[in-house]
Design a protein around this motif. Structure first.
Motif, PDB file in Angstrom:
ATOM      1  N   ARG A   2       0.837  -1.187   0.000  1.00  0.00           N
ATOM      2  CA  ARG A   2       0.000   0.000   0.000  1.00  0.00           C
ATOM      3  C   ARG A   2       0.883   1.252   0.000  1.00  0.00           C
ATOM      4  O   ARG A   2       1.966   1.258   0.573  1.00  0.00           O
ATOM      5  N   TYR A   3       0.350   2.315  -0.599  1.00  0.00           N
ATOM      6  CA  TYR A   3       1.074   3.581  -0.662  1.00  0.00           C
ATOM      7  C   TYR A   3       0.146   4.711  -0.220  1.00  0.00           C
ATOM      8  O   TYR A   3      -1.072   4.651  -0.434  1.00  0.00           O
ATOM      9  N   GLU A 158       3.963  13.448 -12.397  1.00  0.00           N
ATOM     10  CA  GLU A 158       3.019  14.462 -12.855  1.00  0.00           C
ATOM     11  C   GLU A 158       2.796  15.578 -11.839  1.00  0.00           C
ATOM     12  O   GLU A 158       2.178  16.598 -12.157  1.00  0.00           O
ATOM     13  N   ASN A 159       3.248  15.381 -10.632  1.00  0.00           N
ATOM     14  CA  ASN A 159       3.151  16.414  -9.597  1.00  0.00           C
ATOM     15  C   ASN A 159       4.307  16.214  -8.622  1.00  0.00           C
ATOM     16  O   ASN A 159       4.203  15.460  -7.667  1.00  0.00           O
ATOM     17  N   SER A 160       5.398  16.906  -8.856  1.00  0.00           N
ATOM     18  CA  SER A 160       6.611  16.689  -8.054  1.00  0.00           C
ATOM     19  C   SER A 160       6.459  17.175  -6.617  1.00  0.00           C
ATOM     20  O   SER A 160       7.318  16.916  -5.775  1.00  0.00           O
ATOM     21  N   ARG A 161       5.362  17.872  -6.324  1.00  0.00           N
ATOM     22  CA  ARG A 161       5.116  18.346  -4.965  1.00  0.00           C
ATOM     23  C   ARG A 161       4.228  17.375  -4.181  1.00  0.00           C
ATOM     24  O   ARG A 161       3.816  17.677  -3.059  1.00  0.00           O
ATOM     25  N   ALA A 162       3.926  16.236  -4.780  1.00  0.00           N
ATOM     26  CA  ALA A 162       3.158  15.192  -4.111  1.00  0.00           C
ATOM     27  C   ALA A 162       4.131  14.128  -3.613  1.00  0.00           C
ATOM     28  O   ALA A 162       4.879  13.536  -4.398  1.00  0.00           O
ATOM     29  N   TYR A 163       4.125  13.888  -2.301  1.00  0.00           N
ATOM     30  CA  TYR A 163       5.044  12.932  -1.684  1.00  0.00           C
ATOM     31  C   TYR A 163       4.275  11.664  -1.318  1.00  0.00           C
ATOM     32  O   TYR A 163       3.247  11.710  -0.640  1.00  0.00           O
ATOM     33  N   VAL A 164       4.812  10.535  -1.742  1.00  0.00           N
ATOM     34  CA  VAL A 164       4.174   9.245  -1.499  1.00  0.00           C
ATOM     35  C   VAL A 164       5.117   8.370  -0.674  1.00  0.00           C
ATOM     36  O   VAL A 164       6.329   8.320  -0.938  1.00  0.00           O
ATOM     37  N   ILE A 165       4.552   7.679   0.336  1.00  0.00           N
ATOM     38  CA  ILE A 165       5.345   6.749   1.138  1.00  0.00           C
ATOM     39  C   ILE A 165       4.683   5.385   1.156  1.00  0.00           C
ATOM     40  O   ILE A 165       3.472   5.260   0.993  1.00  0.00           O
ATOM     41  N   SER A 166       5.504   4.363   1.366  1.00  0.00           N
ATOM     42  CA  SER A 166       5.005   2.992   1.382  1.00  0.00           C
ATOM     43  C   SER A 166       4.493   2.622   2.765  1.00  0.00           C
ATOM     44  O   SER A 166       4.779   3.291   3.763  1.00  0.00           O
ATOM     45  N   ASP A 167       3.755   1.511   2.820  1.00  0.00           N
ATOM     46  CA  ASP A 167       3.266   1.046   4.117  1.00  0.00           C
ATOM     47  C   ASP A 167       4.404   0.566   5.015  1.00  0.00           C
ATOM     48  O   ASP A 167       4.240   0.499   6.229  1.00  0.00           O
ATOM     49  N   ARG A 168       5.557   0.271   4.447  1.00  0.00           N
ATOM     50  CA  ARG A 168       6.712  -0.113   5.277  1.00  0.00           C
ATOM     51  C   ARG A 168       7.135   1.058   6.158  1.00  0.00           C
ATOM     52  O   ARG A 168       7.434   0.879   7.345  1.00  0.00           O
ATOM     53  N   ILE A 169       7.173   2.244   5.579  1.00  0.00           N
ATOM     54  CA  ILE A 169       7.507   3.430   6.374  1.00  0.00           C
ATOM     55  C   ILE A 169       6.406   3.710   7.378  1.00  0.00           C
ATOM     56  O   ILE A 169       6.663   3.984   8.557  1.00  0.00           O
ATOM     57  N   VAL A 170       5.164   3.648   6.927  1.00  0.00           N
ATOM     58  CA  VAL A 170       4.040   3.937   7.815  1.00  0.00           C
ATOM     59  C   VAL A 170       4.050   3.004   9.022  1.00  0.00           C
ATOM     60  O   VAL A 170       3.869   3.434  10.168  1.00  0.00           O
ATOM     61  N   ASP A 171       4.285   1.719   8.791  1.00  0.00           N
ATOM     62  CA  ASP A 171       4.297   0.745   9.884  1.00  0.00           C
ATOM     63  C   ASP A 171       5.363   1.086  10.922  1.00  0.00           C
ATOM     64  O   ASP A 171       5.136   0.951  12.131  1.00  0.00           O
TER      65      ASP A 171
END
Length: 200
Positions: A2-3, A158-171
């Motif tokens: 998940r992201y 398409e939007n370099s100001r959008a930051y996405v993280i994986s569920d590994r980081i979230v956990d």
């Protein structure tokens, strides 16, 4: 996997500070923070940002809301992300000053993931174009077929100001005690593109 999209302007608590400016001393180089370009020697050694006078909040949370699309976290969150994330990223220390020009936090960090990742299902996402160029992205839908080599923290092409993280980081972040403050996430939908052989 998940992201999640990180909310850079959360409104969790009016007691939390808010930032309207870039670090002092960057000058015209501030554009690099929005594009995911390396700052290296352009970044001031004593970087500082002052809290916005428009907001009364003075508490410095784990994720600091700002209007400049910077990902600013506490040192403990930065350390978790740095440990889990294998992608190219600059971790830039910044001191946050309060309304009285006194240091409120000497050790927050701007996280600058370098480059962008081609990760979207362009048909399923809601993207506004003008003369062939992206002007706004209303909805991000990830293409799982494009994520096989994606890092744990990245910017969207398409939007370099959008930051996405994986569920590994979230956990791992969720294991911190006390719990992290002002850290709001939106889970992103995933849908295979037709050209990837999946169903739409």
């Amino acid at each position: 996997m998940r992201y999640y999209l990180i909310d850079l302007m959360p409104e969790d608590n009016p007691d939390f500070c808010f930032l309207d400016s870039y670090p002092e001393g960057l000058g015209l180089k501030t554009y690099k923070l929005g594009k995911g370009q390396p700052l290296k020697d352009d970044y001031p050694a004593d970087a500082r940002i002052y809290m916005s006078d428009k907001e009364k909040g003075i508490q410095v949370p784990d994720l600091v809301g700002n209007s400049r699309s910077m990902l600013i976290t506490s040192q403990r969150v930065k350390e978790v992300i740095e440990r889990v994330n294998q992608g190219p990223t600059e971790y830039l220390r910044v001191a946050i000053y309060n309304h009285k020009k006194r240091v409120a936090s000497p050790d927050h960090f701007i996280l600058n993931p370098l480059g962008v990742v081609d990760c979207l299902n362009l048909r399923a996402s809601e993207i506004e174009y003008f003369q062939g160029k992206v002007v706004h992205v209303d909805r991000l839908v990830l293409d799982p077929g494009k994520l096989e080599k994606a890092p744990e923290l990245f910017r969207v092409r398409e939007n370099s100001r959008a930051y996405v993280i994986s569920d590994r980081i979230v956990d791992e972040v969720e294991k911190l005690r006390p719990g992290v403050s002002n850290f709001w996430l939106e889970e992103l939908d995933q849908e295979p593109s037709r050209e990837q052989g999946g169903k739409t």
